[in-house]
Write a protein that holds these residues in place. Structure first.
Motif, mmCIF file in Angstrom:
data_model
loop_
_atom_site.group_PDB
_atom_site.id
_atom_site.type_symbol
_atom_site.label_atom_id
_atom_site.label_comp_id
_atom_site.label_asym_id
_atom_site.label_seq_id
_atom_site.Cartn_x
_atom_site.Cartn_y
_atom_site.Cartn_z
ATOM 1 N N LEU A 365 0.837 -1.191 0.000
ATOM 2 C CA LEU A 365 0.000 0.000 0.000
ATOM 3 C C LEU A 365 0.875 1.246 0.000
ATOM 4 N N GLY A 366 0.317 2.331 -0.556
ATOM 5 C CA GLY A 366 0.993 3.624 -0.537
ATOM 6 C C GLY A 366 2.099 3.717 -1.577
ATOM 7 N N PRO A 367 2.721 4.909 -1.658
ATOM 8 C CA PRO A 367 2.392 6.094 -0.870
ATOM 9 C C PRO A 367 1.038 6.682 -1.265
ATOM 10 N N ASP A 368 0.407 7.368 -0.308
ATOM 11 C CA ASP A 368 -0.918 7.913 -0.590
ATOM 12 C C ASP A 368 -1.061 9.348 -0.090
ATOM 13 N N GLY A 369 0.065 10.055 0.033
ATOM 14 C CA GLY A 369 0.049 11.379 0.648
ATOM 15 C C GLY A 369 -0.562 12.468 -0.213
ATOM 16 N N PHE A 370 -1.205 13.433 0.454
ATOM 17 C CA PHE A 370 -1.656 14.667 -0.182
ATOM 18 C C PHE A 370 -0.475 15.642 -0.237
ATOM 19 N N PHE A 371 -0.459 16.485 -1.274
ATOM 20 C CA PHE A 371 0.708 17.347 -1.494
ATOM 21 C C PHE A 371 0.902 18.364 -0.368
ATOM 22 N N ASP A 372 -0.179 18.713 0.341
ATOM 23 C CA ASP A 372 -0.084 19.712 1.393
ATOM 24 C C ASP A 372 0.133 19.098 2.769
ATOM 25 N N GLY A 373 0.339 17.773 2.821
ATOM 26 C CA GLY A 373 0.632 17.111 4.082
ATOM 27 C C GLY A 373 -0.571 16.827 4.954
ATOM 28 N N ARG A 374 -1.775 17.133 4.458
ATOM 29 C CA ARG A 374 -2.966 16.881 5.248
ATOM 30 C C ARG A 374 -3.258 15.381 5.331
ATOM 31 N N ILE A 375 -3.961 14.990 6.385
ATOM 32 C CA ILE A 375 -4.364 13.613 6.609
ATOM 33 C C ILE A 375 -5.889 13.555 6.613
ATOM 34 N N PHE A 376 -6.440 12.531 5.965
ATOM 35 C CA PHE A 376 -7.882 12.299 6.036
ATOM 36 C C PHE A 376 -8.133 10.992 6.756
ATOM 37 N N ASP A 377 -8.665 11.107 7.966
ATOM 38 C CA ASP A 377 -9.035 9.943 8.754
ATOM 39 C C ASP A 377 -10.549 9.800 8.691
ATOM 40 N N PRO A 378 -11.056 8.750 8.036
ATOM 41 C CA PRO A 378 -12.516 8.614 7.921
ATOM 42 C C PRO A 378 -13.219 8.476 9.260
ATOM 43 N N GLU A 379 -12.476 8.080 10.301
ATOM 44 C CA GLU A 379 -13.058 7.997 11.637
ATOM 45 C C GLU A 379 -13.256 9.384 12.255
ATOM 46 N N ALA A 380 -12.605 10.384 11.669
ATOM 47 C CA ALA A 380 -12.734 11.766 12.157
ATOM 48 C C ALA A 380 -13.357 12.643 11.070
ATOM 49 N N LEU A 381 -14.370 12.108 10.410
ATOM 50 C CA LEU A 381 -14.983 12.790 9.266
ATOM 51 C C LEU A 381 -15.550 14.154 9.658
ATOM 52 N N ASP A 382 -16.277 14.222 10.777
ATOM 53 C CA ASP A 382 -16.895 15.488 11.176
ATOM 54 C C ASP A 382 -15.843 16.578 11.365
ATOM 55 N N ARG A 383 -14.756 16.243 12.033
ATOM 56 C CA ARG A 383 -13.705 17.228 12.270
ATOM 57 C C ARG A 383 -13.072 17.666 10.958
ATOM 58 N N TYR A 384 -12.816 16.707 10.043
ATOM 59 C CA TYR A 384 -12.200 17.042 8.761
ATOM 60 C C TYR A 384 -13.098 18.001 7.975
ATOM 61 N N ILE A 385 -14.388 17.701 7.915
ATOM 62 C CA ILE A 385 -15.313 18.561 7.186
ATOM 63 C C ILE A 385 -15.354 19.947 7.806
ATOM 64 N N SER A 386 -15.344 20.013 9.134
ATOM 65 C CA SER A 386 -15.344 21.306 9.813
ATOM 66 C C SER A 386 -14.086 22.098 9.480
ATOM 67 N N GLU A 387 -12.939 21.438 9.468
ATOM 68 C CA GLU A 387 -11.691 22.114 9.132
ATOM 69 C C GLU A 387 -11.692 22.598 7.687
ATOM 70 N N GLN A 388 -12.230 21.788 6.781
ATOM 71 C CA GLN A 388 -12.300 22.171 5.375
ATOM 72 C C GLN A 388 -13.198 23.389 5.184
ATOM 73 N N ARG A 389 -14.294 23.410 5.924
ATOM 74 C CA ARG A 389 -15.198 24.565 5.826
ATOM 75 C C ARG A 389 -14.512 25.836 6.312
ATOM 76 N N ARG A 390 -13.769 25.731 7.414
ATOM 77 C CA ARG A 390 -13.053 26.913 7.930
ATOM 78 C C ARG A 390 -12.010 27.368 6.939
ATOM 79 N N ALA A 391 -11.320 26.408 6.311
ATOM 80 C CA ALA A 391 -10.311 26.766 5.320
ATOM 81 C C ALA A 391 -10.941 27.491 4.143
ATOM 82 N N ARG A 392 -12.162 27.064 3.766
ATOM 83 C CA ARG A 392 -12.844 27.710 2.651
ATOM 84 C C ARG A 392 -13.231 29.136 3.009
ATOM 85 N N ASN A 393 -13.649 29.334 4.265
ATOM 86 C CA ASN A 393 -14.096 30.660 4.692
ATOM 87 C C ASN A 393 -12.908 31.576 4.995
#
Length: 393
Positions: A365-393
């Motif tokens: 498996l891998g590598p599977d990294g995003f270019f900006d070093g961010r991590i997506f943990d599906p177990e922390a979906l709510d937090r990730y979506i909240s962070e993405q929304r703040r980044a958009r705003n």
């Protein structure tokens, strides 16, 4: 022989379906695989919804969109198999490339994005019209990864560029004519623009998100429920086809097969160059055919981020269940194929190829990294979506 009807678009990542028919893998499983070439993803979406096809070469987020009620005619679609990873790139016109301070390496999307941001700021100061980029569909990896990249580089994809939808085969012509300044599309339409002298690669999908999902085998859920044995036969045939397509020694023969007028209708030389090119289409290695539910949930997170769907527990569950690793595992594990035991993984955590499972030496498996070093943990979906929304705003 059991008849299975399938649609595809003329792209390199239709290779697994095409080779399954032309190399006899489908026939070997007792499948008469009938392929129908389509011109646009909207055609595939609509014809699947009204029952014209059993299965389809399909944009990875498209089953989610259908199951979430985001399409004109909603039909339950599942993805029991992926059709490879990578294979997309961002190509810009020569005029735009000359205005940019481009990085030496295509593997540096951050620097390419910063250069694009500086140019956009200068154009805004001059009162110039926004740059226009083409994408193939609003429910596509192209749409979401392009926006992810732009936003991470400080560019607002909602207000600072224009985005239009075009079928993949029209992209290079639109760039040549000046209708668009750039596009994100699958191969061979990046290589086509490069070889014609009309475009320059700016970055690639694999640089934005390594070994990321691209197309899937979309299957009507009612057909899958009614024909489980036939679906199993088809998945075994496609797995063997993926292994053949992923063997470097077979590239020339694969390019010749794809070059046919009924398939990609392009020169074998162009297609061979695209198969070996920097966009990095991978049919087989790194479990490229496995339908990770974490991939589905990342696409869902971007649907929420860009206002396509409201985030709810029910919607997240629907998105996750659109990808069916359980079917893949049930069909292929008994054949001895190395199959992950997990349905999802943390995306962006593997920076190097990583062997998984002591008893499965071939499972890397891998590598599977995003270019900006961010991590997506599906177990922390709510937090990730909240962070993405703040980044958009």
């Amino acid at each position: 022989m059991k008849l299975v009807t399938a649609s595809f678009l003329p792209l390199l990542d239709a290779s697994i379906l095409i080779a399954a028919r032309e190399k006899g893998f489908a026939e070997g499983e007792g499948i008469d695989l009938r392929l129908s070439r389509e011109v646009s993803w909207a055609n595939v979406r609509d014809r699947m919804a009204i029952g014209h096809f059993d299965v389809a070469h399909m944009l990875a987020p498209m089953p989610l969109a259908s199951n979430l009620g985001l399409t004109p005619i909603s039909e339950r679609i599942i993805a029991p198999m992926a059709l490879g990873s990578g294979g997309n790139a961002v190509t810009v016109s020569k005029a735009l490339s000359e205005a940019l301070d481009l990085p030496v390496s295509l593997d540096d999307p951050a620097e390419a994005g910063r250069s694009l941001r500086r140019l956009i700021a200068a154009r805004q100061s001059n009162g110039d019209a926004p740059l226009r980029f083409g994408v193939v569909h609003p429910h596509s990896s192209h749409f979401f990864e392009l926006r992810y990249w732009l936003a991470a580089c400080g560019i607002d994809p909602e207000t600072e560029i224009d985005t239009i939808v075009l079928p993949p085969p029209y992209m290079a012509d639109a760039l040549k004519r000046g209708t668009i300044d750039g596009y994100c599309v699958g191969e061979p339409y990046n290589t086509a623009a490069l070889e014609a002298g009309d475009g320059v690669l700016l970055t690639t999908k694999n640089a934005i998100w390594r070994n990321s999902p691209e197309k899937v085998l979309g299957v009507r859920e009612d057909w899958a429920d009614d024909n489980p044995e036939m679906l199993g036969d088809l998945l075994r045939a496609l797995y063997r086809s993926a292994e053949w397509c992923g063997t470097v020694a077979n590239r020339r023969e694969l390019a010749t097969i794809l070059s046919s007028g009924q398939y990609l209708n392009a020169s074998a030389e162009l297609l061979e160059a695209a198969l070996a090119g920097p966009a990095g289409f991978e049919p087989f290695a790194h479990v490229a055919t496995y339908p990770w539910q974490s991939h589905a949930l990342w696409f869902y997170s971007q649907m929420v981020r860009w206002g396509q769907v409201e985030h709810t527990v029910e919607h997240a569950s629907t998105a996750s269940r659109s990808f069916r690793p359980d079917i893949y595992r049930d069909v292929l594990a008994p054949t001895g194929a190395p199959v992950p035991s997990a349905n999802a993984k943390v995306e962006g955590a593997l920076l190097e190829p990583t062997p998984v499972g002591a008893g499965q030496a071939r499972l890397i498996l891998g590598p599977d990294g995003f270019f900006d070093g961010r991590i997506f943990d599906p177990e922390a979906l709510d937090r990730y979506i909240s962070e993405q929304r703040r980044a958009r705003n």
